[in-house]
Design a protein around this motif. Structure first.
Motif, PDB file in Angstrom:
ATOM      1  N   UNK A  50      92.149  21.837  25.296  1.00 22.47           N
ATOM      2  CA  UNK A  50      91.392  21.121  23.694  1.00 22.47           C
ATOM      3  C   UNK A  50      90.523  21.533  23.966  1.00 22.47           C
ATOM      4  N   UNK A  51      89.723  22.381  24.476  1.00 21.16           N
ATOM      5  CA  UNK A  51      88.051  22.739  23.985  1.00 21.16           C
ATOM      6  C   UNK A  51      89.086  24.744  23.490  1.00 21.16           C
ATOM      7  N   UNK A  52      89.492  25.297  23.231  1.00 22.67           N
ATOM      8  CA  UNK A  52      89.827  25.847  21.906  1.00 22.67           C
ATOM      9  C   UNK A  52      89.933  25.355  20.601  1.00 22.67           C
ATOM     10  N   UNK A  53      90.704  24.244  20.926  1.00 15.45           N
ATOM     11  CA  UNK A  53      91.071  23.758  19.639  1.00 15.45           C
ATOM     12  C   UNK A  53      89.729  23.049  18.528  1.00 15.45           C
ATOM     13  N   UNK A  54      88.792  21.816  20.084  1.00 18.44           N
ATOM     14  CA  UNK A  54      87.631  21.898  19.067  1.00 18.44           C
ATOM     15  C   UNK A  54      86.416  23.120  19.058  1.00 18.44           C
ATOM     16  N   UNK A  55      86.591  24.115  19.921  1.00 11.77           N
ATOM     17  CA  UNK A  55      86.290  24.937  18.811  1.00 11.77           C
ATOM     18  C   UNK A  55      86.005  25.853  17.650  1.00 11.77           C
ATOM     19  N   UNK A  80      75.956  16.400  15.922  1.00  6.33           N
ATOM     20  CA  UNK A  80      76.992  16.362  16.710  1.00  6.33           C
ATOM     21  C   UNK A  80      76.947  15.891  17.940  1.00  6.33           C
ATOM     22  N   UNK A  81      75.997  16.252  18.082  1.00  7.01           N
ATOM     23  CA  UNK A  81      75.725  16.194  20.301  1.00  7.01           C
ATOM     24  C   UNK A  81      75.130  14.372  20.384  1.00  7.01           C
ATOM     25  N   UNK A  82      75.236  13.968  19.688  1.00  3.45           N
ATOM     26  CA  UNK A  82      75.549  12.242  19.588  1.00  3.45           C
ATOM     27  C   UNK A  82      76.598  11.452  20.437  1.00  3.45           C
ATOM     28  N   UNK A 304      73.084  24.390  19.671  1.00  2.00           N
ATOM     29  CA  UNK A 304      74.639  25.090  19.906  1.00  2.00           C
ATOM     30  C   UNK A 304      75.851  24.183  19.847  1.00  2.00           C
ATOM     31  N   UNK A 305      75.939  24.315  18.991  1.00  2.00           N
ATOM     32  CA  UNK A 305      77.494  23.796  18.392  1.00  2.00           C
ATOM     33  C   UNK A 305      78.830  24.206  19.094  1.00  2.00           C
ATOM     34  N   UNK A 306      78.967  25.692  18.926  1.00  2.00           N
ATOM     35  CA  UNK A 306      80.349  26.143  19.338  1.00  2.00           C
ATOM     36  C   UNK A 306      80.464  25.584  21.414  1.00  2.00           C
ATOM     37  N   UNK A 307      78.699  25.871  21.974  1.00  2.00           N
ATOM     38  CA  UNK A 307      78.940  25.541  23.387  1.00  2.00           C
ATOM     39  C   UNK A 307      79.241  23.668  23.802  1.00  2.00           C
ATOM     40  N   UNK A 308      78.302  22.983  22.248  1.00  2.00           N
ATOM     41  CA  UNK A 308      78.335  22.202  22.710  1.00  2.00           C
ATOM     42  C   UNK A 308      80.560  21.390  22.977  1.00  2.00           C
ATOM     43  N   UNK A 309      80.735  21.744  21.219  1.00  2.00           N
ATOM     44  CA  UNK A 309      82.277  21.655  21.909  1.00  2.00           C
ATOM     45  C   UNK A 309      83.091  22.063  22.510  1.00  2.00           C
ATOM     46  N   UNK A 310      82.533  22.797  23.599  1.00  2.00           N
ATOM     47  CA  UNK A 310      83.960  23.079  24.568  1.00  2.00           C
ATOM     48  C   UNK A 310      83.652  21.885  25.081  1.00  2.00           C
TER      49      UNK A 310
END
Length: 430
Positions: A50-55, A80-82, A304-310
């Protein structure tokens, strides 16, 4: 449980495993067209699919919304972080407003020590475990030097007794009591990276507070691995990485805990940045730092949104699995099975070729077993790698193996032990 040393027994356990489907949620590297036996989650967890899709989703928001992505779209970046905070709070035993995600582990340790290492008078010393991960040693050394102290005097390390590999809780508590009038901070890891020992954090926190010191924990090897109750234990602060047992990518974003009892304490120093400013007035850009309530007030830089997405993708798997309690039950069985099989090898060889230095008491360890190899350890480790068994090697003679409940199977453990037995026969005395 009465274990058995057979492939059929391992397969039966896998068939009974209610968490077995979660293995399908991860991308597993290949070795000779088969899944590797990956027992290195203590260093880097596997990648959730799922990390690939969320990123990709967040890259799409960047593509389609550009700067408006901060306030528009299905998951605006400004907030996003919340969504990460409730599952993260479940993992570390905190209230959602006591945790946040930011930076990397050692950066966060430094930032939190700005607040919670405040030497005054004769209270200037830090007590920590001997043999802590070097990054923690360097951070503590530099912090005490920054305040004008000599690390040889200001840092108290507690080591195992002569002939022992792990610390006794009684010795930790005794050291805290002995230095009670000198301590500004007690700083311990949750699990020692080398031995795999899970420390008695509740007892350490209680003793530190009784001595009049703050207490903080580095949970790099504990978060996502063992049950934690930071709020109830009254820990003052903690920090951790997300790339080990939380499977959030190499160099993944870190997290922090600050107990709610400190949220309104204006006497605590902190290094401020605009992302820690009050959310409702942040964009007014006015002078004078007014922190966001809760742990988020310790944030410094833009998320850092992409790190948070993973990280988000990985945390959702914990929620689906029932978080730590369900995972812990399987973890104890997996690690116990590995321990049993290693002991079987020693019996078959007629000597202790593999000495497990991780505590035998399951309450004092997590997924990891640290194994001393009596003979030709590095060659034996290399043999495991050649068979597609990935653990890690620590000089001078330790192999660390960590069966992770989200993606490892009992068959993984059985086959890894089979190759250890093979190495014991072919290599140990060569």
């Amino acid at each position: 449980m009465e274990y058995e040393n057979s492939a059929a027994f391992a397969q039966r356990l896998d068939e009974q495993d209610t968490l077995s489907n979660f293995r399908n949620e991860f991308l597993i590297p290949q070795h000779q067209r088969k899944d590797i036996i990956y027992l290195c989650g203590n260093s880097l967890g596997l990648q959730p699919k799922a990390a690939q899709q969320e990123i990709a989703t967040q890259l799409g928001a960047w593509q389609n919304l550009a700067v408006e992505g901060w306030f528009q779209g299905d998951a605006p970046w400004h907030e996003y972080h919340k969504q990460l905070l409730p599952p993260l709070a479940n993992i570390v035993g905190a209230l959602p407003h006591e945790v946040t995600v930011m930076n990397s582990l050692t950066i966060n340790l430094h930032l939190l020590m700005v607040s919670f290492y405040q030497p005054k008078g004769k209270r200037y010393k830090i007590l920590m475990e001997g043999g802590a991960f070097p990054s923690d040693q360097y951070a503590v050394e530099s912090q005490v030097k920054f305040h004008g102290f000599d690390p040889k005097d200001a840092v108290i390390e507690v080591f195992p007794r002569e002939g022992e590999s792990t610390l006794q809780t009684a010795d930790i508590l005794s050291a805290i009591e002995e230095h009670s009038d000198e301590l500004a901070l007690v700083l311990f890891s949750g699990i020692n990276y080398y031995t795999g020992q899970f420390f008695g954090l509740k007892a350490i926190a209680g003793a530190a507070h009784e001595a009049g010191a703050y207490v903080g924990f580095d949970l790099a090897h504990a978060a996502g691995n063992v049950p934690l109750a930071l709020h109830d234990w009254q820990a003052d602060f903690a920090c951790w990485c997300s790339y080990k047992y939380m499977n959030s990518g190499p160099g993944g974003i870190s997290g922090i805990f600050v107990h709610e009892k400190h949220h309104q304490n204006k006497e605590l120093n902190r290094f401020a940045g605009w992302w820690g400013y009050r959310n409702d007035t942040r964009f007014k850009m006015i002078p004078g730092f007014d922190p966001e309530p809760g742990a988020e007030g310790w944030q410094v830089s833009t998320s850092p949104i992409l790190l948070m997405a993973a990280h988000n993708a990985a945390l959702q798997l914990f929620e689906q699995a029932g978080s730590i309690p369900a995972l812990r039950r399987k973890s104890e069985l997996l690690t116990g099975y590995l321990e049993y099989l290693i002991e079987q090898i020693n019996q078959q060889q007629g000597e202790q070729l593999f000495k497990i230095i991780t505590p035998k008491n399951k309450q004092e360890r997590g997924c990891q077993l640290s194994v001393i190899c009596k003979h030709n350890g590095k060659a034996m480790f290399d043999h495991l790698v050649s068979k597609g068994v990935i653990g890690d090697w620590r000089e001078p003679d330790v192999i660390r193996l960590s069966p992770v409940p989200l993606y490892n199977t009992f068959t993984d453990v059985y086959e890894a032990a089979h190759y250890m037995a093979e190495a014991a026969t072919q290599i140990s005395k060569a």
